[in-house]
Structure formats: C-alpha cells, structure tokens
Design a protein around this motif. Structure first.
Motif, PDB file in Angstrom:
ATOM      1  N   ASP A  23       0.829  -1.209   0.000  1.00 49.45           N
ATOM      2  CA  ASP A  23       0.000   0.000   0.000  1.00 49.45           C
ATOM      3  C   ASP A  23       0.865   1.261   0.000  1.00 49.45           C
ATOM      4  O   ASP A  23       0.599   2.213  -0.730  1.00 49.45           O
ATOM      5  N   TRP A  24       1.930   1.258   0.825  1.00 53.60           N
ATOM      6  CA  TRP A  24       2.834   2.409   0.863  1.00 53.60           C
ATOM      7  C   TRP A  24       3.515   2.587  -0.492  1.00 53.60           C
ATOM      8  O   TRP A  24       3.708   3.714  -0.953  1.00 53.60           O
ATOM      9  N   ALA A  25       3.904   1.469  -1.129  1.00 50.31           N
ATOM     10  CA  ALA A  25       4.543   1.545  -2.445  1.00 50.31           C
ATOM     11  C   ALA A  25       3.585   2.169  -3.465  1.00 50.31           C
ATOM     12  O   ALA A  25       3.984   3.025  -4.257  1.00 50.31           O
ATOM     13  N   ARG A  26       2.325   1.725  -3.467  1.00 43.76           N
ATOM     14  CA  ARG A  26       1.334   2.299  -4.383  1.00 43.76           C
ATOM     15  C   ARG A  26       1.152   3.792  -4.133  1.00 43.76           C
ATOM     16  O   ARG A  26       1.070   4.586  -5.066  1.00 43.76           O
ATOM     17  N   LEU A  27       1.100   4.181  -2.857  1.00 42.71           N
ATOM     18  CA  LEU A  27       0.947   5.585  -2.515  1.00 42.71           C
ATOM     19  C   LEU A  27       2.142   6.393  -3.019  1.00 42.71           C
ATOM     20  O   LEU A  27       1.981   7.470  -3.593  1.00 42.71           O
ATOM     21  N   GLY A  28       3.335   5.858  -2.835  1.00 44.26           N
ATOM     22  CA  GLY A  28       4.534   6.535  -3.320  1.00 44.26           C
ATOM     23  C   GLY A  28       4.534   6.692  -4.819  1.00 44.26           C
ATOM     24  O   GLY A  28       4.928   7.737  -5.345  1.00 44.26           O
ATOM     25  N   ILE A  29       4.078   5.672  -5.525  1.00 40.49           N
ATOM     26  CA  ILE A  29       3.990   5.754  -6.982  1.00 40.49           C
ATOM     27  C   ILE A  29       2.988   6.820  -7.380  1.00 40.49           C
ATOM     28  O   ILE A  29       3.233   7.614  -8.284  1.00 40.49           O
ATOM     29  N   PRO A  45      -2.053  -3.808 -10.625  1.00 39.10           N
ATOM     30  CA  PRO A  45      -1.526  -4.327  -9.363  1.00 39.10           C
ATOM     31  C   PRO A  45      -0.043  -3.988  -9.208  1.00 39.10           C
ATOM     32  O   PRO A  45       0.701  -3.973 -10.168  1.00 39.10           O
ATOM     33  N   VAL A  46       0.353  -3.701  -7.981  1.00 41.09           N
ATOM     34  CA  VAL A  46       1.738  -3.396  -7.670  1.00 41.09           C
ATOM     35  C   VAL A  46       2.334  -4.593  -6.964  1.00 41.09           C
ATOM     36  O   VAL A  46       1.759  -5.106  -6.003  1.00 41.09           O
ATOM     37  N   LYS A  47       3.487  -5.030  -7.448  1.00 38.07           N
ATOM     38  CA  LYS A  47       4.170  -6.173  -6.850  1.00 38.07           C
ATOM     39  C   LYS A  47       4.626  -5.799  -5.432  1.00 38.07           C
ATOM     40  O   LYS A  47       5.278  -4.779  -5.253  1.00 38.07           O
ATOM     41  N   PRO A  48       4.306  -6.601  -4.422  1.00 40.89           N
ATOM     42  CA  PRO A  48       4.753  -6.284  -3.070  1.00 40.89           C
ATOM     43  C   PRO A  48       6.273  -6.291  -2.996  1.00 40.89           C
ATOM     44  O   PRO A  48       6.928  -7.138  -3.585  1.00 40.89           O
ATOM     45  N   ALA A  55      11.327  -1.095  -1.573  1.00 39.34           N
ATOM     46  CA  ALA A  55      10.147  -0.404  -2.096  1.00 39.34           C
ATOM     47  C   ALA A  55      10.468   1.066  -2.355  1.00 39.34           C
ATOM     48  O   ALA A  55      10.105   1.613  -3.401  1.00 39.34           O
ATOM     49  N   VAL A  56      11.173   1.710  -1.450  1.00 39.96           N
ATOM     50  CA  VAL A  56      11.544   3.109  -1.622  1.00 39.96           C
ATOM     51  C   VAL A  56      12.481   3.261  -2.818  1.00 39.96           C
ATOM     52  O   VAL A  56      12.329   4.177  -3.623  1.00 39.96           O
ATOM     53  N   TRP A  57      13.427   2.347  -2.959  1.00 43.60           N
ATOM     54  CA  TRP A  57      14.358   2.397  -4.094  1.00 43.60           C
ATOM     55  C   TRP A  57      13.598   2.217  -5.414  1.00 43.60           C
ATOM     56  O   TRP A  57      13.849   2.941  -6.385  1.00 43.60           O
ATOM     57  N   ASP A  58      12.683   1.278  -5.456  1.00 46.58           N
ATOM     58  CA  ASP A  58      11.887   1.055  -6.671  1.00 46.58           C
ATOM     59  C   ASP A  58      11.068   2.292  -7.017  1.00 46.58           C
ATOM     60  O   ASP A  58      10.970   2.686  -8.188  1.00 46.58           O
ATOM     61  N   ILE A  59      10.476   2.936  -6.019  1.00 47.23           N
ATOM     62  CA  ILE A  59       9.676   4.136  -6.246  1.00 47.23           C
ATOM     63  C   ILE A  59      10.569   5.287  -6.708  1.00 47.23           C
ATOM     64  O   ILE A  59      10.209   6.051  -7.610  1.00 47.23           O
ATOM     65  N   ALA A  60      11.752   5.412  -6.108  1.00 48.31           N
ATOM     66  CA  ALA A  60      12.685   6.472  -6.494  1.00 48.31           C
ATOM     67  C   ALA A  60      13.084   6.330  -7.958  1.00 48.31           C
ATOM     68  O   ALA A  60      13.129   7.312  -8.706  1.00 48.31           O
ATOM     69  N   GLN A  61      13.359   5.094  -8.383  1.00 55.56           N
ATOM     70  CA  GLN A  61      13.711   4.856  -9.785  1.00 55.56           C
ATOM     71  C   GLN A  61      12.530   5.167 -10.707  1.00 55.56           C
ATOM     72  O   GLN A  61      12.709   5.776 -11.763  1.00 55.56           O
ATOM     73  N   ALA A  62      11.335   4.760 -10.297  1.00 57.86           N
ATOM     74  CA  ALA A  62      10.143   5.018 -11.108  1.00 57.86           C
ATOM     75  C   ALA A  62       9.902   6.519 -11.236  1.00 57.86           C
ATOM     76  O   ALA A  62       9.503   7.001 -12.303  1.00 57.86           O
ATOM     77  N   LEU A  63      10.170   7.266 -10.176  1.00 58.97           N
ATOM     78  CA  LEU A  63       9.991   8.707 -10.192  1.00 58.97           C
ATOM     79  C   LEU A  63      10.878   9.357 -11.253  1.00 58.97           C
ATOM     80  O   LEU A  63      10.411  10.154 -12.072  1.00 58.97           O
TER      81      LEU A  63
END
Length: 117
Positions: A23-29, A45-48, A55-63
């Motif tokens: 849920d936090w990962a989805r919110l970050g995205i 769906p977002v992969k857990p 999760a933070v690293w994945d979101i940072a890269q996606a950003l």
C-alpha cells in the motif's frame, strides 16, 4: 498505520487506515505520478516489495524514469519526501548516481539526473 483526525463541516472525524508495504509503495507511486502523468491504469496491481528499503528504491527509480530528467535540488526534494528525511534522500541520490540507468550531467552548479534505458 495512518490516523486522520479533524472535522468535515460540523462532524468530527477520527479515521484510522492500516497500510502494508505494498500500500505504501502504491501511494509513493501515486505521489511520484504528480511529477509526470502515468499512462498505466490506476487499478494496475503493484508487486509487493521485499522490504521497505527496496520499495523506496523502486519508487525512487520510477519517479526519475517517469520524469525523464530532474535537477539535483528537485530530485533531492522528491527523495526527501519519499524517504522521510534529508539524510535518506541524499543516500538515494548517491545510489542513483551509481546506477547503470542514470546519467548525471553538470549544468553549471546544478547536476541534472537523466534516466537512460
């Protein structure tokens, strides 16, 4: 867990929302999507994530991938908000600088981080 207290009109509100890592990962995205609109549907769906740091690293890269490029100060501001502290944001920037998918160019006093495929 996230707790929201306040009022809606004259009615008191006390809301508790329980969120897991996915849920936090989805919110970050979603927050990262404010930088540039994403074309993926909201119900994708977002992969857990294996851990909070991953999760933070994945979101940072996606950003950065979605933005294409960001100046150092803009990227740091986004990463501070994502990670929750200036120190953690700076660690993510160092990790980005050493990533194979990121190219850093100096433009005067400001570095510009570019996502490359």
């Amino acid at each position: 867990m996230l707790r929201i207290r306040g009022t809606v009109g004259d009615l008191p509100v006390d809301l508790t929302v329980e969120m897991d890592d996915a849920d936090w990962a989805r919110l970050g995205i979603q927050l990262g999507a404010q930088v540039q609109e994403t074309s993926a549907p909201a119900d994708t769906p977002v992969k857990p994530a294996a851990s909070r740091n991953d999760a933070v690293w994945d979101i940072a890269q996606a950003l950065l991938r979605k933005a294409g490029h960001l100046t150092g100060p803009d990227l740091l501001g986004q990463l501070e908000g994502l990670s929750g502290s200036t120190a953690a944001g700076k660690r993510l920037m160092v990790r980005m600088r050493h990533s194979a998918n990121v190219k850093v160019e100096s433009q005067g006093d400001t570095p510009v981080y570019h996502w490359i495929e």
